[in-house]
Write an enzyme that holds these catalytic residues in place. Structure first.
Site, PDB file in Angstrom:
ATOM      1  N   GLY A 164      38.955  34.626  46.359  1.00 19.56           N
ATOM      2  CA  GLY A 164      39.535  35.096  47.624  1.00 19.56           C
ATOM      3  C   GLY A 164      38.543  34.938  48.764  1.00 19.56           C
ATOM      4  N   ARG A 193      41.349  28.764  43.651  1.00 21.82           N
ATOM      5  CA  ARG A 193      41.195  29.204  42.268  1.00 21.82           C
ATOM      6  C   ARG A 193      41.479  27.972  41.426  1.00 21.82           C
ATOM      7  NH1 ARG A 193      42.914  34.326  44.688  1.00 21.82           N
ATOM      8  NH2 ARG A 193      41.155  35.688  44.249  1.00 21.82           N
ATOM      9  N   ASP A 216      33.487  38.235  41.302  1.00 19.09           N
ATOM     10  CA  ASP A 216      32.975  38.210  39.919  1.00 19.09           C
ATOM     11  C   ASP A 216      33.593  37.098  39.068  1.00 19.09           C
ATOM     12  OD1 ASP A 216      35.394  39.452  39.866  1.00 19.09           O
ATOM     13  OD2 ASP A 216      34.724  41.241  38.787  1.00 19.09           O
ATOM     14  N   THR A 221      33.439  39.125  48.961  1.00 17.04           N
ATOM     15  CA  THR A 221      34.772  39.680  48.702  1.00 17.04           C
ATOM     16  C   THR A 221      34.926  40.940  49.545  1.00 17.04           C
ATOM     17  OG1 THR A 221      36.146  40.818  47.059  1.00 17.04           O
ATOM     18  CG2 THR A 221      33.817  40.741  46.587  1.00 17.04           C
ATOM     19  N   ASP A 244      36.516  43.550  48.743  1.00 12.99           N
ATOM     20  CA  ASP A 244      36.754  44.746  47.929  1.00 12.99           C
ATOM     21  C   ASP A 244      35.505  45.592  47.637  1.00 12.99           C
ATOM     22  OD1 ASP A 244      39.410  44.157  47.787  1.00 12.99           O
ATOM     23  OD2 ASP A 244      39.240  43.015  45.935  1.00 12.99           O
ATOM     24  N   ASP A 283      33.546  45.366  45.193  1.00 14.38           N
ATOM     25  CA  ASP A 283      33.613  45.782  43.784  1.00 14.38           C
ATOM     26  C   ASP A 283      32.603  45.029  42.913  1.00 14.38           C
ATOM     27  OD1 ASP A 283      34.818  43.350  44.046  1.00 14.38           O
ATOM     28  OD2 ASP A 283      36.568  43.820  42.818  1.00 14.38           O
ATOM     29  N   ARG A 297      42.829  46.531  44.512  1.00 11.34           N
ATOM     30  CA  ARG A 297      43.637  46.694  43.292  1.00 11.34           C
ATOM     31  C   ARG A 297      42.900  47.566  42.269  1.00 11.34           C
ATOM     32  NH1 ARG A 297      47.852  43.499  43.316  1.00 11.34           N
ATOM     33  NH2 ARG A 297      46.909  41.815  44.485  1.00 11.34           N
TER      34      ARG A 297
HETATM   35  P1  ATP Z   1      38.152  37.690  44.186  1.00 10.54           P
HETATM   36  O1  ATP Z   1      37.271  38.880  43.919  1.00 10.54           O
HETATM   37  O2  ATP Z   1      38.445  37.543  45.618  1.00 10.54           O
HETATM   38  O3  ATP Z   1      39.356  37.614  43.314  1.00 10.54           O
HETATM   39  P2  ATP Z   1      36.862  35.887  42.371  1.00 10.54           P
HETATM   40  O4  ATP Z   1      35.666  35.019  42.526  1.00 10.54           O
HETATM   41  O5  ATP Z   1      36.744  37.034  41.420  1.00 10.54           O
HETATM   42  O6  ATP Z   1      37.260  36.381  43.825  1.00 10.54           O
HETATM   43  P3  ATP Z   1      38.704  34.512  40.596  1.00 10.54           P
HETATM   44  O7  ATP Z   1      40.012  33.891  40.905  1.00 10.54           O
HETATM   45  O8  ATP Z   1      38.655  35.590  39.586  1.00 10.54           O
HETATM   46  O9  ATP Z   1      38.126  34.977  42.004  1.00 10.54           O
HETATM   47  O10 ATP Z   1      37.705  33.350  40.114  1.00 10.54           O
HETATM   48  C1  ATP Z   1      37.500  32.179  40.887  1.00 10.54           C
HETATM   49  C2  ATP Z   1      37.432  30.960  39.987  1.00 10.54           C
HETATM   50  O11 ATP Z   1      36.313  31.075  39.104  1.00 10.54           O
HETATM   51  C3  ATP Z   1      38.621  30.767  39.061  1.00 10.54           C
HETATM   52  O12 ATP Z   1      39.717  30.172  39.716  1.00 10.54           O
HETATM   53  C4  ATP Z   1      38.019  29.841  38.011  1.00 10.54           C
HETATM   54  O13 ATP Z   1      37.997  28.514  38.465  1.00 10.54           O
HETATM   55  C5  ATP Z   1      36.583  30.345  37.911  1.00 10.54           C
HETATM   56  N1  ATP Z   1      36.459  31.201  36.715  1.00 10.54           N
HETATM   57  C6  ATP Z   1      36.740  32.524  36.612  1.00 10.54           C
HETATM   58  N2  ATP Z   1      36.546  32.963  35.338  1.00 10.54           N
HETATM   59  C7  ATP Z   1      36.146  31.893  34.626  1.00 10.54           C
HETATM   60  C8  ATP Z   1      35.783  31.671  33.264  1.00 10.54           C
HETATM   61  N3  ATP Z   1      35.813  32.655  32.346  1.00 10.54           N
HETATM   62  N4  ATP Z   1      35.426  30.426  32.891  1.00 10.54           N
HETATM   63  C9  ATP Z   1      35.374  29.418  33.787  1.00 10.54           C
HETATM   64  N5  ATP Z   1      35.712  29.564  35.083  1.00 10.54           N
HETATM   65  C10 ATP Z   1      36.088  30.762  35.507  1.00 10.54           C
END
Ligand code: ATP
Length: 327
Positions: free
Chosen positions: A14, A75, A106, A129, A131, A133, A175
């Protein structure tokens, strides 16, 4: 120790205000240390597709104040597969990229850790982010801006609430974490704040609203986190109150994605600038698998895996203050 000659930067997951300021900082720090810099578009998906652009100090003029991310975010399902990550690695090698700065949440850090384990590729994370978090930093990039946006919106809602003696339920983002709700709620003087970490109970909500009416308040604002612990969404909560309290005109406002956008606050711009410089310096020093974070107003580092697994606790003192403020 392999010499780091070229660093890539990307934004993933995000988006959040301050990401552009962090990109700018990484690019300018690279220029300062005479290290090449490349921007990868659309996070891990762009890495797999080889969607990249060389960035110089001048490529990031006039973005420090802009919301969103000039590198776009995405993503990527493909990056969750071994084949996807292999393609990504091949693209990095082909472009002579030695290390990566990931600005994201994360999930993005988890992807980075998996990738590092498979290819021993140096990675530093910057927590971006709204959030807040992520463990290991008191502030994530964008959180402060999102708080200010939420408070500003709630202030405006209060104007209409008090003109009509209405009760407003305002849903803010979060969330799994109530940081935005709790802080924006206290900042905007909400009568009640409902967050995922604490079940305050529906009875208490009714009691508190009755109390506030008895005390002569002409309007009430209840701030609700998306993932509030009552398990009811903001519309169901509003219905519940309307069914159980007579003479209440209840309205709902969901702030939604506006909280992700907008001009980053000064705090977020400064934080982004500090974090970007530190990320580049860590990589040049041969460090990897770390996240840069803010602790006691100092830029610190924490193991990426710890940052992913750890959890920030809600501030109990602030809960107490919030209680006292609604007297
Ligand atoms: P937000 O907190 O805003 O959701 P985020 O970084 O946590 O941000 P995610 O959609 O959870 O967002 O993760 C971003 C991208 O990281 C995913 O679309 C994926 O490509 C990669 N990713 C997440 N988990 C894994 C994993 N276990 N193995 C490989 N790639 C991953």
């Amino acid at each position: 120790m392999r010499k780091i000659k070229k660093i890539a930067v990307m934004t993933s997951g995000g988006d959040s205000p301050g990401m552009n300021a962090a990109i700018r900082s990484v690019v300018r720090a690279c220029a300062y240390y005479r290290t090449e810099c490349v921007g990868i578009y659309r996070g891990y998906q762009g890495m797999i597709e080889g969607d990249m652009i060389p960035l110089t100090a001048r490529s990031v003029n006039n973005i420090v104040h802009k919301g969103g991310t000039i590198l776009k975010s995405a993503r990527s399902k493909d990056f969750r597969t071994k084949e996807g990550r292999k393609k990504a690695y091949e693209n990095l090698k082909e472009n002579n990229i030695d290390a990566l700065v990931v600005i994201g949440g994360d999930g993005s850090f988890t992807g980075g850790v998996v990738f590092n384990k498979e290819y021993n590729f140096p990675i530093i994370g910057i927590p971006g982010t709204i959030d807040n978090d992520i463990f290991g930093t008191t502030h994530t990039l964008g959180y402060d801006t999102a708080l200010n946006t939420a408070v500003d919106a709630i202030d405006k809602i209060r104007d209409t609430a008090s003109s009509h003696n209405r009760l407003f339920f305002v849903e803010v983002m979060g969330r799994d974490a109530g940081f935005i709700a709790l802080n924006a709620g206290v900042g905007a003087g909400a009568e009640e704040i409902l967050i995922p970490e604490e079940d305050l109970g529906l009875d208490r909500l009714l009691e508190s609203l009755k109390k506030s009416r008895r005390a002569g308040k002409s309007s009430s604002i209840v701030v609700v986190s998306e993932g509030d612990k009552t398990g009811r969404n903001v519309f169901e909560l509003a219905d519940y109150v309307e069914e159980n309290l007579e003479d209440y005109e209840v309205r709902v406002s969901v702030l939604g994605h506006m909280q992700r956008g907008g001009t980053p606050s000064c705090f977020d711009r400064v934080l982004a600038s500090r974090m970007g410089v530190k990320a580049v310096e860590l990589l040049i020093d041969g460090k990897t698998n770390l996240m840069v974070g803010l602790q006691n107003n100092e830029i610190q580092t924490i193991d990426l895996e710890k940052a992913i697994k750890g959890q920030n606790d809600i501030n109990r003192e602030l809960l107490r203050v919030s209680d006292i403020m609604t007297t």
